[in-house]
Scaffold this motif. Sequence first.
Motif, PDB file in Angstrom:
ATOM      1  N   PHE A  33       0.849  -1.170   0.000  1.00  0.00           N
ATOM      2  CA  PHE A  33       0.000   0.000   0.000  1.00  0.00           C
ATOM      3  C   PHE A  33       0.893   1.230   0.000  1.00  0.00           C
ATOM      4  CE2 PHE A  33      -2.325   3.444   2.031  1.00  0.00           C
ATOM      5  CZ  PHE A  33      -3.392   3.508   1.161  1.00  0.00           C
ATOM      6  N   ASN A  34       0.600   2.125  -0.919  1.00  0.00           N
ATOM      7  CA  ASN A  34       1.459   3.275  -1.077  1.00  0.00           C
ATOM      8  C   ASN A  34       0.571   4.513  -1.158  1.00  0.00           C
ATOM      9  OD1 ASN A  34       3.052   5.343  -2.057  1.00  0.00           O
ATOM     10  ND2 ASN A  34       4.305   3.976  -3.320  1.00  0.00           N
ATOM     11  N   ALA A  35       0.582   5.293  -0.088  1.00  0.00           N
ATOM     12  CA  ALA A  35      -0.320   6.449  -0.023  1.00  0.00           C
ATOM     13  C   ALA A  35      -0.007   7.454  -1.122  1.00  0.00           C
ATOM     14  CB  ALA A  35      -0.220   7.116   1.348  1.00  0.00           C
ATOM     15  N   ARG A  36       1.305   7.558  -1.448  1.00  0.00           N
ATOM     16  CA  ARG A  36       1.647   8.548  -2.477  1.00  0.00           C
ATOM     17  C   ARG A  36       1.143   8.137  -3.847  1.00  0.00           C
ATOM     18  NH1 ARG A  36       7.744  10.469  -1.913  1.00  0.00           N
ATOM     19  NH2 ARG A  36       7.429  10.973  -4.095  1.00  0.00           N
ATOM     20  N   GLU A  37       1.245   6.803  -4.114  1.00  0.00           N
ATOM     21  CA  GLU A  37       0.731   6.303  -5.389  1.00  0.00           C
ATOM     22  C   GLU A  37      -0.781   6.512  -5.466  1.00  0.00           C
ATOM     23  OE1 GLU A  37       1.611   5.391  -8.215  1.00  0.00           O
ATOM     24  OE2 GLU A  37      -0.093   4.252  -8.986  1.00  0.00           O
ATOM     25  N   LEU A  38      -1.459   6.251  -4.350  1.00  0.00           N
ATOM     26  CA  LEU A  38      -2.906   6.437  -4.312  1.00  0.00           C
ATOM     27  C   LEU A  38      -3.260   7.905  -4.572  1.00  0.00           C
ATOM     28  CD1 LEU A  38      -5.712   5.298  -3.875  1.00  0.00           C
ATOM     29  CD2 LEU A  38      -5.454   5.686  -1.429  1.00  0.00           C
ATOM     30  N   ALA A  39      -2.521   8.780  -3.895  1.00  0.00           N
ATOM     31  CA  ALA A  39      -2.784  10.214  -4.096  1.00  0.00           C
ATOM     32  C   ALA A  39      -2.549  10.598  -5.554  1.00  0.00           C
ATOM     33  CB  ALA A  39      -1.892  11.044  -3.174  1.00  0.00           C
ATOM     34  N   GLY A  40      -1.466  10.040  -6.133  1.00  0.00           N
ATOM     35  CA  GLY A  40      -1.160  10.333  -7.539  1.00  0.00           C
ATOM     36  C   GLY A  40      -2.265   9.828  -8.456  1.00  0.00           C
ATOM     37  N   ALA A  41      -2.740   8.599  -8.174  1.00  0.00           N
ATOM     38  CA  ALA A  41      -3.794   8.017  -9.011  1.00  0.00           C
ATOM     39  C   ALA A  41      -5.078   8.822  -8.900  1.00  0.00           C
ATOM     40  CB  ALA A  41      -4.048   6.563  -8.604  1.00  0.00           C
ATOM     41  N   VAL A  42      -5.384   9.268  -7.677  1.00  0.00           N
ATOM     42  CA  VAL A  42      -6.587  10.074  -7.472  1.00  0.00           C
ATOM     43  C   VAL A  42      -6.461  11.399  -8.220  1.00  0.00           C
ATOM     44  CG1 VAL A  42      -7.935  11.383  -5.786  1.00  0.00           C
ATOM     45  CG2 VAL A  42      -7.221   9.045  -5.266  1.00  0.00           C
ATOM     46  N   ARG A  43      -5.266  12.003  -8.116  1.00  0.00           N
ATOM     47  CA  ARG A  43      -5.078  13.280  -8.785  1.00  0.00           C
ATOM     48  C   ARG A  43      -5.248  13.120 -10.298  1.00  0.00           C
ATOM     49  NH1 ARG A  43       0.084  14.543  -8.004  1.00  0.00           N
ATOM     50  NH2 ARG A  43      -0.228  14.289  -5.763  1.00  0.00           N
ATOM     51  N   GLU A  44      -4.684  12.014 -10.815  1.00  0.00           N
ATOM     52  CA  GLU A  44      -4.755  11.797 -12.253  1.00  0.00           C
ATOM     53  C   GLU A  44      -6.202  11.613 -12.716  1.00  0.00           C
ATOM     54  OE1 GLU A  44      -1.995   9.229 -15.258  1.00  0.00           O
ATOM     55  OE2 GLU A  44      -3.336   8.113 -13.944  1.00  0.00           O
ATOM     56  N   ALA A  45      -6.991  10.914 -11.905  1.00  0.00           N
ATOM     57  CA  ALA A  45      -8.373  10.622 -12.309  1.00  0.00           C
ATOM     58  C   ALA A  45      -9.361  11.617 -11.717  1.00  0.00           C
ATOM     59  CB  ALA A  45      -8.740   9.196 -11.889  1.00  0.00           C
ATOM     60  N   ARG A  46      -8.863  12.799 -11.320  1.00  0.00           N
ATOM     61  CA  ARG A  46      -9.721  13.697 -10.540  1.00  0.00           C
ATOM     62  C   ARG A  46     -10.963  14.161 -11.296  1.00  0.00           C
ATOM     63  NH1 ARG A  46      -5.451  16.248 -12.393  1.00  0.00           N
ATOM     64  NH2 ARG A  46      -5.571  18.297 -13.366  1.00  0.00           N
ATOM     65  N   TRP A  47     -10.903  14.206 -12.618  1.00  0.00           N
ATOM     66  CA  TRP A  47     -12.083  14.661 -13.361  1.00  0.00           C
ATOM     67  C   TRP A  47     -13.101  13.558 -13.532  1.00  0.00           C
ATOM     68  CZ3 TRP A  47     -12.295  19.553 -13.208  1.00  0.00           C
ATOM     69  CH2 TRP A  47     -11.131  20.335 -13.325  1.00  0.00           C
ATOM     70  N   GLU A  48     -12.648  12.312 -13.462  1.00  0.00           N
ATOM     71  CA  GLU A  48     -13.572  11.206 -13.727  1.00  0.00           C
ATOM     72  C   GLU A  48     -14.202  10.642 -12.471  1.00  0.00           C
ATOM     73  OE1 GLU A  48     -10.539   9.401 -15.838  1.00  0.00           O
ATOM     74  OE2 GLU A  48     -11.360   9.796 -17.816  1.00  0.00           O
ATOM     75  N   ILE A  49     -13.494  10.731 -11.338  1.00  0.00           N
ATOM     76  CA  ILE A  49     -14.020  10.165 -10.096  1.00  0.00           C
ATOM     77  C   ILE A  49     -15.386  10.741  -9.705  1.00  0.00           C
ATOM     78  CG2 ILE A  49     -13.615   9.934  -7.606  1.00  0.00           C
ATOM     79  CD1 ILE A  49     -10.615   9.787  -8.275  1.00  0.00           C
TER      80      ILE A  49
END
Lengths: 437, 229
Positions: free
Chosen positions: A219-235
């Motif tokens: 589990f990698n919080a930074r990766e999760l944050a990055g993934a969330v940021r990348e998909a921020r328009w679609e979430i």
Amino acid sequence: MSGLLNVLALIGIPLLTLAGTPLFTMLALIALVAFHSSGVNSAAVVIEMGRLTSSPMLVAIPLFTFAGFLFAEAGTPQRLVRLTRALVGWIPGGVAVVAMVACAVFTAFTGASGVTIIALGGLLMPALLRERFSERFSLGLLTTGGSLGILFPPSLALIIYSYVATQTAGLGALDPRQGPTLDRLFVAGILPGVLLIVLLTIYAQYRMRRDGAGTTARFNARELAGAVREARWEIPLPFLLVGAIYGGRLTVTEAAAATAFYALVVEVFLYRDIPLKRLPAVASEGMVLVGGILILLASALGLTNYLVDAEVPMKALAAIEGLITNRFIFLFALNIFLLIIGSVTEVFGALIVVLPLIIPIAQRYGVDLTHLGIIFLANLEIGFMLPPLGLNLFISAFRFRQPILRVYGATLPFLLVLAVGLLLITYIPALSLVLLN
Amino acid sequence: MSAIFRALAPAGVFYPVFVLLAALALGVRALARRRWGAARWGAGVRAVESFVLTLFILTMVGLGVLQIVLRNFFHGGVIWIDPLLRQLVLWIGFTGAVVATGRLRHIHMDLAGRLLPLKLQPLLLRATLLAAALICLALARAAWLFLSEECAYGSAGFLGIPNWVLMSVTFLGFGLCAVRFAARAGAARETLAALLLEGGAVEGPLAGAGDPAVGPAGTAPHGAEGGSR
């Protein structure tokens, strides 16, 4: 003369259908022959087709399809996989869940499950192999995963079921709070869909132990944050949709327009995944699918009135009543029938052609029409992967460049697991209906 | 416009009119293919098809969003938006069907595609395409009968547009489908094979069992151009 015509039609139409003549021309031919032999002007067929303009529900079909094809063409699949991986990829076997969830979400939006295998297969196959799942397991998972999602909103199949069912059963005859309306079907599919995913997850856990697969990711919080940021328009989209429909602010049709607009703005102007120059190609690809569905629907409308007048469903019912004595036998026969139909036609074709005949019979046996919709789609989606002819098997063989026999073998265990789910969905109506009450 | 159609509308005129229109369409096609070559003509047709379909869907999106905004923020929508959207369903459906005809992408029982080797498929395909062309011709005639009755006695739809104008897409759609099905039935073998592959044909289990490399690289099956990159 008209006797000869009927005999010709009786032999010719099944032959032409099996040979692969477009289904809409077959339905139209039946309608033309039927009207001709009862002495009605063929213009009546076209009058019935005009009913395509009478339902606001149908407006949702091109709009949701357009949104789905935009997502499929854009970088959405990559972002979706990255996000689900960051969320659950660190759980042992989690990547199998990632694959299923990504496939389900994707199929719900794009309707045609073949598109899912093509769009996601190349991303998910290496991810599964990296976690040391066997190639055979991964192949089976991705072949079956493609059709999960047909039960989740805003799946095109649910919209078409709802439309055909309400048309056939007669709008006046149904209480809107009990009938197979779209907002009820959207809810009814959720638990059965989750059940299928859970069953497959259990199987994946078992296979993980046997294959010695596990997880290399933490589990990698930074990766999760990055993934969330990348998909921020679609979430936000799914949440906005659910909130707007069930909060009563938007009708389903309006939600479809809003989704299409949202997808257009996000993928073309914010992410810029689809250059404006590509837009016509993407849009027309989706509208070809829509055209195929709507023309088939139009032809079916040309036929329904005749079927009702000639009491065809009643005659079919009379013919089977001796054999099928209760609801359980009916449901079982329906299971077998739909699995076979699903393996030789696309889901939309099966729904439009077969459903009007089944509805009156199902009503006679006291099957809830909302529950029937979930049974129908679950069967058809599993029929998609039924050897020897299920469409997804061939798409998967093509996509992963595997011999078709190997795909049969890899898919078989998944089919057995799904069969268990299918029986549960069919014989426990509460699974589909409990969230509605 | 209405007067012209009313003069033409009697049922007996259908076949002459249809033959005239079909000959015109096929003539333009033949000339254009000779002038620019089949490939450029094909690309041009595709571009026009895509443009029209895109125009329809973007109009639907725009009108749908406009209605939401008006209804939620200005307390009252425009009364003709909803019927227009429903009418566009018919238009986009028939236009999409005409395009699906040209690209051989109609919903069908695909037993042949999965059981027969690719080499044998075009033969069977021609027969089914011819049958489809004849049925579409009958449907175009039915649509013509309907339109001529509508034109004589029919009512006006929303915004006072005569109903026969709104429904004219049935005749145009089935007519074009008939012409295109016929044209495809007589198309070159290579053209058919290419369209089959693009539409998702793969070698059947009898033919492709031992061969992992089914289908040429770079062709996406089952209408998935939009999905694969």
